[in-house]
Design a protein around this motif. Structure first.
Motif, PDB file in Angstrom:
ATOM      1  N   ARG A 195     -30.485  -4.522  -3.708  1.00 58.10           N
ATOM      2  CA  ARG A 195     -29.104  -4.043  -3.587  1.00 58.10           C
ATOM      3  C   ARG A 195     -28.375  -4.057  -4.918  1.00 58.10           C
ATOM      4  O   ARG A 195     -27.148  -4.019  -4.979  1.00 58.10           O
ATOM      5  CB  ARG A 195     -28.354  -4.887  -2.546  1.00 58.10           C
ATOM      6  CG  ARG A 195     -28.829  -4.566  -1.145  1.00 58.10           C
ATOM      7  CD  ARG A 195     -28.485  -5.650  -0.162  1.00 58.10           C
ATOM      8  NE  ARG A 195     -28.877  -5.233   1.187  1.00 58.10           N
ATOM      9  CZ  ARG A 195     -30.134  -5.238   1.636  1.00 58.10           C
ATOM     10  NH1 ARG A 195     -31.110  -5.648   0.847  1.00 58.10           N
ATOM     11  NH2 ARG A 195     -30.424  -4.826   2.846  1.00 58.10           N
ATOM     12  N   ASP A 227     -21.996 -10.220   5.077  1.00 59.97           N
ATOM     13  CA  ASP A 227     -21.846  -8.768   5.126  1.00 59.97           C
ATOM     14  C   ASP A 227     -21.587  -8.206   3.733  1.00 59.97           C
ATOM     15  O   ASP A 227     -22.190  -7.214   3.311  1.00 59.97           O
ATOM     16  CB  ASP A 227     -20.686  -8.425   6.071  1.00 59.97           C
ATOM     17  CG  ASP A 227     -20.539  -6.934   6.307  1.00 59.97           C
ATOM     18  OD1 ASP A 227     -21.536  -6.201   6.128  1.00 59.97           O
ATOM     19  OD2 ASP A 227     -19.441  -6.495   6.650  1.00 59.97           O
ATOM     20  N   ARG A 228     -20.693  -8.848   2.991  1.00 55.11           N
ATOM     21  CA  ARG A 228     -20.288  -8.343   1.677  1.00 55.11           C
ATOM     22  C   ARG A 228     -21.401  -8.499   0.644  1.00 55.11           C
ATOM     23  O   ARG A 228     -21.659  -7.595  -0.160  1.00 55.11           O
ATOM     24  CB  ARG A 228     -19.044  -9.101   1.219  1.00 55.11           C
ATOM     25  CG  ARG A 228     -18.470  -8.651  -0.105  1.00 55.11           C
ATOM     26  CD  ARG A 228     -17.169  -9.357  -0.386  1.00 55.11           C
ATOM     27  NE  ARG A 228     -17.328 -10.804  -0.562  1.00 55.11           N
ATOM     28  CZ  ARG A 228     -16.948 -11.708   0.323  1.00 55.11           C
ATOM     29  NH1 ARG A 228     -16.379 -11.340   1.462  1.00 55.11           N
ATOM     30  NH2 ARG A 228     -17.116 -12.998   0.087  1.00 55.11           N
ATOM     31  N   HIS A 231     -24.818  -9.191   1.150  1.00 60.60           N
ATOM     32  CA  HIS A 231     -26.149  -8.671   1.466  1.00 60.60           C
ATOM     33  C   HIS A 231     -26.113  -7.267   2.053  1.00 60.60           C
ATOM     34  O   HIS A 231     -27.171  -6.673   2.277  1.00 60.60           O
ATOM     35  CB  HIS A 231     -26.857  -9.629   2.424  1.00 60.60           C
ATOM     36  CG  HIS A 231     -27.106 -10.970   1.818  1.00 60.60           C
ATOM     37  ND1 HIS A 231     -28.152 -11.221   0.964  1.00 60.60           N
ATOM     38  CD2 HIS A 231     -26.411 -12.138   1.906  1.00 60.60           C
ATOM     39  CE1 HIS A 231     -28.116 -12.482   0.567  1.00 60.60           C
ATOM     40  NE2 HIS A 231     -27.068 -13.060   1.135  1.00 60.60           N
ATOM     41  N   GLN A 232     -24.904  -6.766   2.304  1.00 55.51           N
ATOM     42  CA  GLN A 232     -24.756  -5.411   2.830  1.00 55.51           C
ATOM     43  C   GLN A 232     -25.643  -5.186   4.059  1.00 55.51           C
ATOM     44  O   GLN A 232     -26.335  -4.184   4.185  1.00 55.51           O
ATOM     45  CB  GLN A 232     -25.072  -4.379   1.728  1.00 55.51           C
ATOM     46  CG  GLN A 232     -24.137  -4.483   0.543  1.00 55.51           C
ATOM     47  CD  GLN A 232     -24.474  -3.511  -0.566  1.00 55.51           C
ATOM     48  OE1 GLN A 232     -25.312  -2.639  -0.393  1.00 55.51           O
ATOM     49  NE2 GLN A 232     -23.836  -3.663  -1.702  1.00 55.51           N
ATOM     50  N   ARG A 233     -25.583  -6.148   4.939  1.00 56.34           N
ATOM     51  CA  ARG A 233     -26.289  -6.092   6.209  1.00 56.34           C
ATOM     52  C   ARG A 233     -25.278  -6.293   7.329  1.00 56.34           C
ATOM     53  O   ARG A 233     -24.223  -6.897   7.115  1.00 56.34           O
ATOM     54  CB  ARG A 233     -27.365  -7.186   6.294  1.00 56.34           C
ATOM     55  CG  ARG A 233     -28.468  -7.057   5.257  1.00 56.34           C
ATOM     56  CD  ARG A 233     -29.324  -8.321   5.224  1.00 56.34           C
ATOM     57  NE  ARG A 233     -30.322  -8.251   4.169  1.00 56.34           N
ATOM     58  CZ  ARG A 233     -31.585  -7.924   4.358  1.00 56.34           C
ATOM     59  NH1 ARG A 233     -32.006  -7.625   5.576  1.00 56.34           N
ATOM     60  NH2 ARG A 233     -32.430  -7.886   3.355  1.00 56.34           N
TER      61      ARG A 233
END
Length: 307
Positions: free
Chosen positions: A120, A237-238, A240-242
């Motif tokens: 990422r 969320d922020r 690991h963008q999952r």
């Protein structure tokens, strides 16, 4: 954690079984499985010597993982150095010099990787567990003198991750909340791998709510816990963008928090599984409710070590 990372003990003769242990100034907990007996045994003692507990339980000669309590180590997130994994801890000694309240020469550490960040576009990151060597050595000697063969030193966060893998298995994202007398520990995982670990401590108002849950106090405490958990989910969320975990495994190691699971469902919209460790590990069934939560990590580690 890597068995070589701490660098303060060596393996010895062939063990007679597997054990996992927590050990503090006033309390010990032990879960073990003898090679000759498939059923594990779990015990918790206050004010008892480890040698007496091991001898009375017939656990002498077993390979033991000592699981450090959160108060016995610091868990730091640092950039991964450009060296092989077996050299991570040594390469990072200079970095922790200003992050710990004791001389770095008295620090012992181990590291594990936070996965997925390179894909990422973010710097690869490690979690670095740091403990005070002079505090560990007397306990290591005590464990050896009790007849256990110390083969590994672990940390509570990874023991709780083992609990989640066995109680709430699945490939989707999973959150874990462990409540103890001092506060809470929160994990965010995916596919059984730990991505995020955070902690919070109960303040004076929280402790008052636990002692005297009058109208309004308990609700404010639940809201405080929900806020801390939401911060963990937002960070996952922020960073690991999952997708944030929508499933929560709740392990409550103190009495008097009835209704917390329901409150978290309402406040955060999570699917809450209130952990019943005795269903996975029957050796915990005869223990008090709080002890079952405290020993769940030890039972999970012994189960994972089983052949």
């Amino acid at each position: 954690m890597a068995q070589s990372g701490w660098g303060i003990f060596q393996k010895r003769r062939r063990p007679l079984g597997r054990a996992a242990l927590t050990l503090t100034a006033d309390q010990l907990a032990l879960v073990f499985r003898a090679e000759a007996r498939r059923e594990p045994v779990a015990l918790e003692r206050k004010g008892a010597s480890l040698a007496e507990a091991v001898a009375g339980a017939g656990a002498a000669g077993m390979a033991c993982e000592w699981v450090l309590e959160p108060s016995q180590y610091s868990l730091l997130q640092v950039d991964r150095p450009a060296v092989p994994p077996e050299e991570w801890a040594q390469a990072l000694r200079w970095k922790v010099r200003d992050l710990i309240p004791y001389p770095v020469d008295d620090a012992v550490m181990d590291a594990f990787e936070v996965p997925g960040l390179e894909a990422r576009g973010r710097p690869p990151t490690l979690y670095l567990a740091v403990a005070q060597k002079s505090q560990l050595r007397p306990r290591i000697e005590e464990i050896g003198a009790a007849g256990l063969l110390l083969s590994r030193i672990g940390i509570a966060h990874l023991a709780w991750a083992a609990v989640a893998r066995q109680l709430a298995s699945g490939d989707e994202s999973q959150a874990v909340l462990v409540i103890e007398p001092r506060g809470g520990s929160m994990l965010a995982m995916q596919e059984g791998i730990l991505f995020v670990a955070r902690q919070f401590e109960f303040d004076a108002d929280d402790q008052r709510a636990l002692r005297d849950p009058e109208a309004g106090r308990r609700e404010r405490l639940f809201e405080r816990i929900a806020l801390e958990l939401q911060r963990t989910l937002d960070y996952f969320d922020r960073t690991h963008q999952r997708p944030s975990p929508r499933r929560l495994l709740l392990l409550c190691g103190i009495e008097g928090l009835d209704g917390l699971g329901t409150a978290l469902r309402s406040l955060l919209g999570l699917e809450v599984q209130e952990g019943a460790p005795e269903q996975a590990w029957p050796e915990l069934a005869g223990l008090p409710l709080a002890a079952r939560a405290r020993l769940a990590g030890l039972s999970a580690l012994v189960a994972e070590a089983a052949p």
